[in-house]
Scaffold this motif. Structure first.
Motif, PDB file in Angstrom:
ATOM      1  N   SER A  29       0.817  -1.218   0.000  1.00 35.38           N
ATOM      2  CA  SER A  29       0.000   0.000   0.000  1.00 35.38           C
ATOM      3  C   SER A  29       0.852   1.269   0.000  1.00 35.38           C
ATOM      4  O   SER A  29       0.339   2.355   0.261  1.00 35.38           O
ATOM      5  N   TYR A  30       2.132   1.125  -0.292  1.00 31.54           N
ATOM      6  CA  TYR A  30       3.005   2.293  -0.357  1.00 31.54           C
ATOM      7  C   TYR A  30       2.738   3.068  -1.647  1.00 31.54           C
ATOM      8  O   TYR A  30       2.214   2.529  -2.628  1.00 31.54           O
ATOM      9  N   ASP A  31       3.089   4.336  -1.640  1.00 32.01           N
ATOM     10  CA  ASP A  31       2.925   5.188  -2.820  1.00 32.01           C
ATOM     11  C   ASP A  31       3.699   4.584  -3.987  1.00 32.01           C
ATOM     12  O   ASP A  31       4.918   4.411  -3.908  1.00 32.01           O
ATOM     13  N   LEU A 219       5.764   9.094   6.094  1.00 32.99           N
ATOM     14  CA  LEU A 219       4.457   9.263   5.469  1.00 32.99           C
ATOM     15  C   LEU A 219       4.500   9.530   3.959  1.00 32.99           C
ATOM     16  O   LEU A 219       3.594   9.095   3.244  1.00 32.99           O
ATOM     17  N   PRO A 220       5.506  10.244   3.423  1.00 39.01           N
ATOM     18  CA  PRO A 220       5.510  10.444   1.970  1.00 39.01           C
ATOM     19  C   PRO A 220       5.582   9.147   1.173  1.00 39.01           C
ATOM     20  O   PRO A 220       5.212   9.124  -0.002  1.00 39.01           O
ATOM     21  N   ASP A 221       6.056   8.063   1.788  1.00 38.35           N
ATOM     22  CA  ASP A 221       6.139   6.776   1.097  1.00 38.35           C
ATOM     23  C   ASP A 221       4.808   6.044   1.061  1.00 38.35           C
ATOM     24  O   ASP A 221       4.659   5.069   0.320  1.00 38.35           O
ATOM     25  N   LEU A 226      -3.197   3.856   3.119  1.00 39.11           N
ATOM     26  CA  LEU A 226      -2.280   3.526   4.209  1.00 39.11           C
ATOM     27  C   LEU A 226      -2.058   4.738   5.109  1.00 39.11           C
ATOM     28  O   LEU A 226      -1.992   4.605   6.331  1.00 39.11           O
ATOM     29  N   ARG A 227      -1.963   5.927   4.528  1.00 39.70           N
ATOM     30  CA  ARG A 227      -1.814   7.145   5.344  1.00 39.70           C
ATOM     31  C   ARG A 227      -2.992   7.292   6.296  1.00 39.70           C
ATOM     32  O   ARG A 227      -2.818   7.633   7.469  1.00 39.70           O
ATOM     33  N   LEU A 246       4.381  15.471  12.278  1.00 40.35           N
ATOM     34  CA  LEU A 246       4.308  14.798  10.983  1.00 40.35           C
ATOM     35  C   LEU A 246       5.225  15.471   9.970  1.00 40.35           C
ATOM     36  O   LEU A 246       5.810  16.519  10.242  1.00 40.35           O
ATOM     37  N   ASP A 247       5.299  14.860   8.767  1.00 43.98           N
ATOM     38  CA  ASP A 247       6.028  15.492   7.677  1.00 43.98           C
ATOM     39  C   ASP A 247       5.069  15.907   6.566  1.00 43.98           C
ATOM     40  O   ASP A 247       5.471  16.124   5.436  1.00 43.98           O
TER      41      ASP A 247
END
Length: 274
Positions: A29-31, A219-221, A226-227, A246-247
């Motif tokens: 579920s990663y970007d 989080l960017p990944d 998933l986020r 957070l980022d």
């Protein structure tokens, strides 16, 4: 989708399923654009032309599997490598932890020992280290093992001192470290406040209540679903009036946006209010 891209997309799906089945790490579920870029970098470094050839290497060569997991995980941070974030964190620590008898901080998807050490030093300078517990979690066993043996070349201390000054520090950074055989390690009195554990944000449940949660590099990944899952996990793990670092911005349309208010204008620190 063109034939070549469609084939590669299928190869990526199979590789991610193989990583999950073989190693227990779920990147499905990663970007996808971010994931594809990292895979291509690994393939280029190993002179591999297809994702399928990478999958074959990963499944039959333990070293290749470990290297790929490292490449897909959060990359290690250097000591005080983001001075502005550290300046903000000094303020957050005082505001979020002083009212608690035994405050707990969670470094989720910790970017290596030096990120945790930076936090431990800040806690010491805010006179909070003796009663604060730091939980630093990482996704795989190799990163966990490396954390327990961590050190850095002592000649980096001068460079780190400059970053530390820019973060608002006023002491000599070397005073927080023991140096032996040219390697520097955080003093045991601070290192012992850090509990390292293997933890998977994708699959694991909330394991404690925290007054501060920091996840500023992972989080960017993550893909959108998933986020949202991780944001719900953090919400379930954060005490009322605790702070979340957070980022990325919590957008107005996010599911839990109404439960948070910004600590600083235009920065990604949020207090839980609901």
């Amino acid at each position: 989708m063109e034939g070549g891209l469609a084939t590669e997309e299928l190869e990526i799906e199979l590789l991610l399923e193989a990583l999950f089945q073989r190693f227990g790490h779920d990147f499905r579920s990663y970007d996808r654009p971010t994931l594809r870029r990292k895979l291509h970098q690994v393939m280029q470094a190993r002179a591999l032309n297809t994702v399928s050839s990478l999958q074959d290497r990963v499944l039959h060569d333990p070293g290749a599997g470990a290297a790929l997991l490292r490449a897909l995980s959060v990359q290690p941070a250097a000591l005080f490598d983001d001075p502005e974030q550290a300046r903000q964190l000094r303020i957050v620590l005082a505001a979020s932890l002083r009212a608690s008898a035994v405050p707990k901080v969670w470094l989720a998807e910790c970017a290596g020992p030096e990120q945790a050490w930076s936090l431990a030093i800040l806690l010491a300078e805010e006179q909070l280290h003796l009663r604060t517990e730091i939980y630093a979690t990482v996704a795989n066993e190799e990163m966990l093992a490396a954390a327990s043996l961590a050190s850095f070349p002592a000649e980096r201390m001068e460079q780190y001192q400059e970053s530390y000054f820019r973060s608002g520090g006023t002491a000599q950074l070397a005073d927080y470290f023991d140096v032996q055989d040219g390697r520097a390690t955080l003093r045991a009195s601070l290192r012992n406040r850090i509990t390292w554990a293997q933890y998977n944000l994708v699959t694991d449940a909330s394991f404690n209540e925290f007054q501060l949660i920091i996840c500023q590099r992972a989080l960017p990944d993550f893909g959108p679903m998933l986020r949202q899952r991780v944001m719900r996990l953090f919400h379930d793990s954060l005490s009322l009036f605790g702070v979340l670092g957070l980022d990325r911005e919590i957008a107005d349309g996010d599911e839990l946006a109404a439960s948070y208010q910004p600590v600083f204008p235009h920065q990604h620190w949020y207090k839980r209010i609901g």
